[in-house]
Design a protein around this motif. Structure first.
Motif, PDB file in Angstrom:
ATOM      1  N   LYS A  55     -16.133 -55.641  99.337  1.00 53.02           N
ATOM      2  CA  LYS A  55     -15.065 -56.236  98.535  1.00 53.02           C
ATOM      3  C   LYS A  55     -13.848 -55.319  98.408  1.00 53.02           C
ATOM      4  O   LYS A  55     -12.797 -55.761  97.982  1.00 53.02           O
ATOM      5  N   LEU A  56     -13.987 -54.045  98.754  1.00 56.03           N
ATOM      6  CA  LEU A  56     -12.882 -53.111  98.636  1.00 56.03           C
ATOM      7  C   LEU A  56     -11.820 -53.397  99.692  1.00 56.03           C
ATOM      8  O   LEU A  56     -12.131 -53.840 100.794  1.00 56.03           O
ATOM      9  N   PRO A  57     -10.561 -53.113  99.377  1.00 54.28           N
ATOM     10  CA  PRO A  57      -9.511 -53.312 100.378  1.00 54.28           C
ATOM     11  C   PRO A  57      -9.615 -52.264 101.483  1.00 54.28           C
ATOM     12  O   PRO A  57     -10.233 -51.210 101.314  1.00 54.28           O
ATOM     13  N   GLU A  58      -8.958 -52.558 102.607  1.00 55.29           N
ATOM     14  CA  GLU A  58      -8.971 -51.628 103.725  1.00 55.29           C
ATOM     15  C   GLU A  58      -8.300 -50.307 103.345  1.00 55.29           C
ATOM     16  O   GLU A  58      -8.727 -49.244 103.742  1.00 55.29           O
ATOM     17  N   SER A  59      -7.230 -50.407 102.556  1.00 56.83           N
ATOM     18  CA  SER A  59      -6.488 -49.222 102.176  1.00 56.83           C
ATOM     19  C   SER A  59      -6.025 -49.373 100.730  1.00 56.83           C
ATOM     20  O   SER A  59      -5.786 -50.480 100.267  1.00 56.83           O
TER      21      SER A  59
END
Length: 99
Positions: A55-59
């Motif tokens: 669920k975390l963003p790429e950056s």
């Protein structure tokens, strides 16, 4: 005290081993149950962590930092206006210590 400790250690070392029958050292079903429960718990934690990591963003770089900068600039301006007399507070510190 050291003599007492030495005497106890000598008695324990001279004592014959107990429970040396045919069942000595064998695992019980309770040990297997505990091992399986620990493995299932570890699997569940790894699975849950992987779901959260997906669920975390790429950056974490901000594409549009303008709203954050505006909030920070407002905070900085208020601090500068309050401490316009050279950064010294009007009231002494709560500890009552002298400068």
């Amino acid at each position: 005290m050291i003599d007492t400790l030495t005497a106890v250690m000598t008695l324990l070392a001279a004592d014959e081993p107990r429970n040396t029958g045919p069942e000595f050292g064998k695992a019980t079903p309770l040990g297997l149950l505990i091992t399986v429960a620990l493995l299932v718990g570890t699997f569940a934690l790894v699975w849950s962590m992987n779901r959260h990591l997906r669920k975390l963003p790429e950056s974490f770089d901000r594409d549009h930092p303008e709203p954050d900068q505006a909030a920070d600039e407002g905070t900085v301006e208020n601090v500068d206006a309050e401490n316009a007399d050279g950064g010294k507070p009007d009231k002494p510190a709560a500890g009552g210590g002298a400068d």
